[in-house]
Scaffold this motif. Structure first.
Motif, short mmCIF file in Angstrom:
data_model
loop_
_atom_site.label_atom_id
_atom_site.label_comp_id
_atom_site.label_asym_id
_atom_site.label_seq_id
_atom_site.Cartn_x
_atom_site.Cartn_y
_atom_site.Cartn_z
N PRO A 34 -8.98 -28.38 -38.72
CA PRO A 34 -7.68 -28.30 -38.02
C PRO A 34 -6.88 -27.11 -38.54
CG PRO A 34 -8.09 -30.55 -38.77
CD PRO A 34 -9.14 -29.68 -39.40
N TYR A 35 -6.29 -26.33 -37.65
CA TYR A 35 -5.56 -25.12 -38.02
C TYR A 35 -4.09 -25.27 -37.61
CZ TYR A 35 -4.59 -19.98 -38.10
OH TYR A 35 -4.08 -18.73 -38.32
N TYR A 36 -3.77 -25.05 -36.35
CA TYR A 36 -2.39 -25.18 -35.90
C TYR A 36 -2.22 -26.38 -34.97
CZ TYR A 36 -0.81 -20.45 -37.30
OH TYR A 36 -0.44 -19.33 -37.98
N LEU A 37 -1.04 -27.01 -35.08
CA LEU A 37 -0.56 -27.92 -34.04
C LEU A 37 0.70 -27.24 -33.52
CD1 LEU A 37 -0.53 -30.64 -32.50
CD2 LEU A 37 0.78 -31.61 -34.39
N VAL A 57 -4.71 -32.03 -42.21
CA VAL A 57 -3.40 -32.02 -41.54
C VAL A 57 -3.14 -30.60 -41.05
CG1 VAL A 57 -0.92 -32.42 -41.82
CG2 VAL A 57 -2.57 -33.85 -43.08
N PRO A 58 -3.02 -30.41 -39.73
CA PRO A 58 -2.78 -29.05 -39.23
C PRO A 58 -1.36 -28.59 -39.57
CG PRO A 58 -2.60 -30.63 -37.43
CD PRO A 58 -3.03 -31.41 -38.64
N VAL A 90 6.45 -21.77 -39.29
CA VAL A 90 5.91 -23.04 -39.76
C VAL A 90 7.03 -24.07 -39.77
CG1 VAL A 90 4.86 -24.23 -41.73
CG2 VAL A 90 4.11 -21.90 -41.11
N ILE A 91 6.81 -25.18 -39.06
CA ILE A 91 7.83 -26.23 -38.95
C ILE A 91 7.50 -27.37 -39.94
CG2 ILE A 91 8.92 -27.85 -37.33
CD1 ILE A 91 9.34 -24.97 -36.48
N GLY A 92 6.22 -27.56 -40.24
CA GLY A 92 5.83 -28.59 -41.18
C GLY A 92 4.32 -28.57 -41.37
N PRO A 93 3.73 -29.42 -42.20
CA PRO A 93 4.42 -30.45 -43.01
C PRO A 93 5.17 -29.80 -44.17
CG PRO A 93 2.05 -30.47 -43.44
CD PRO A 93 2.28 -29.47 -42.37
#
Ligand SMILES: *Cc1c(COP(=O)(O)O)cnc(C)c1O
Ligand code: SF4
Length: 339
Positions: A283-286, A321-322, A336-339
């Motif tokens: 997993p890379y980006y969400l 976790v992306p 980047v918004i999170g995590p």
């Protein structure tokens, strides 16, 4: 005398993936019938199709649940009347691609990498696509435009990575891709080759031995960023294609879009990451939805997205976790918004 078999022997066989593409659903009526769903959904579908056509490969449709109008794969591709609604802030070019063209078809936004719109074509048409209004006819690559893009890349040694995107770069034939990659290979400061492709998932037949050989021939790392939004998109045909790519030394990453009613729950996101891991995909980006006109009904608020990420951290290993990200025009990287 030229016999029938003589004249045909010079025509190369049409690859299986092109045959599959030619058989894709292009009318919602046919897909709904195959899924055993009411034709009453068609009127809304035709309204939605006015801005962006309908297209779904049969192999992708086979992964949908029969008789379920809320199926998460169907909802990504079935047009709806909501697409005709306008909402303030939802625009045709939401990420500001057009002003950032270094040459027609070549987008340079971020340090060290440039993105080539190799083609406007896609095997599937996702209703939330941020390029659903992109003027591909003007921004795609003619021979002359390709020449200009190559000259620009050649003149800027700060570019270490070339990203083939689109549309979907795997919509090009192996012959055209080979010619493109061979030209890029001549630019010695390009170290990494990256492809952004959803076809590897929606049309796994596209991963041909010729394509694998082409990727293996690249001088440095090759990264394929696929696009999966829901675990149900991954079936045995995709597993075989991913295994072949990994054997060819390709690093597999995934980017998803957080979509209302499709994957905006902790169980859906956790199962997606688990299933990606099973397929050897990191997993890379969400991505938070880009505000493209016609897709507002897919939006998930940033607050809800942060809450989902907080909970996801509690049920997955950190590496599955992306990164939750949003593209903001003019910024030097995706935010980047999170995590
Ligand atoms: C998203 C994007 C990239 C890649 O960004 P990464 O953070 O390296 O994945 C590169 N160029 C453009 C124009 C992009 O939109
Ligand atoms: S595959 Fe990607 S580029 Fe093509 S329609 Fe879907 S989101 Fe858009």
């Amino acid at each position: 005398m030229i016999t029938r078999s003589d004249s045909q022997s010079h025509i190369p066989p049409v690859p299986a993936w092109q045959q599959a593409l030619a058989r894709a659903y292009t009318r919602p009526e046919a897909l709904l019938k195959a899924l055993g769903l009411e034709q009453t959904l068609c009127a809304a579908a035709h309204e939605g199709m006015q801005q962006f056509p309908f297209r779904v490969p049969r192999g992708f449709a086979a992964r949908m649940r029969r008789g379920d109008p809320e199926d998460p794969l169907l909802r990504q591709v079935l047009p709806g009347a909501a697409e005709a609604q306008t909402r303030p802030g939802y625009v045709n070019d939401p990420v500001g691609d057009l002003p950032r063209m270094a040459t027609p078809g070549l987008i340079h936004k971020y340090h060290g990498r440039a993105l080539l719109i190799a083609t406007g074509a896609c095997a599937i048409h996702c209703r939330y696509c941020f390029r659903r209004h992109f003027p591909y006819a003007e921004a795609g690559l003619s021979a002359r435009q390709l020449e200009r893009a190559m000259a620009w890349l050649d003149a800027d040694p700060s570019i270490r990575e070339i990203i083939l995107s689109g549309g979907d770069p795997l919509s090009l034939t192996d012959q055209r891709l080979t010619s493109l990659v061979e030209q890029l290979q001549k630019i010695s400061h390009l170290r990494r080759l990256r492809l952004h492709s959803r076809s590897a998932i929606t049309l796994p037949e596209r991963i041909t031995p010729e394509l694998l050989a082409l990727l293996e021939a690249w001088r440095g790392p090759v990264v394929l960023v696929v696009h999966v939004n829901h675990a149900n998109e991954l079936d045995n045909s995709v597993a075989a294609a991913m295994t072949a790519l990994r054997r060819a030394g390709v690093t597999l990453l995934n980017q998803s879009v957080l979509l209302h009613g499709i994957n905006d729950s902790v169980p859906a996101l956790a199962e997606l990451s688990e299933s990606l891991a099973d397929h050897g995909i990191q997993p890379y980006y969400l991505h938070l939805l880009d505000p493209v006109a016609g897709a507002a009904h897919f939006d998930v608020s940033e607050e809800r997205a942060r809450e989902l990420m907080f909970q996801l951290r509690q049920c997955l290993p950190g590496y599955l976790v992306p990164t939750l990200a949003r593209e903001i025009q003019g910024e030097p990287a995706k935010r980047v918004i999170g995590p």
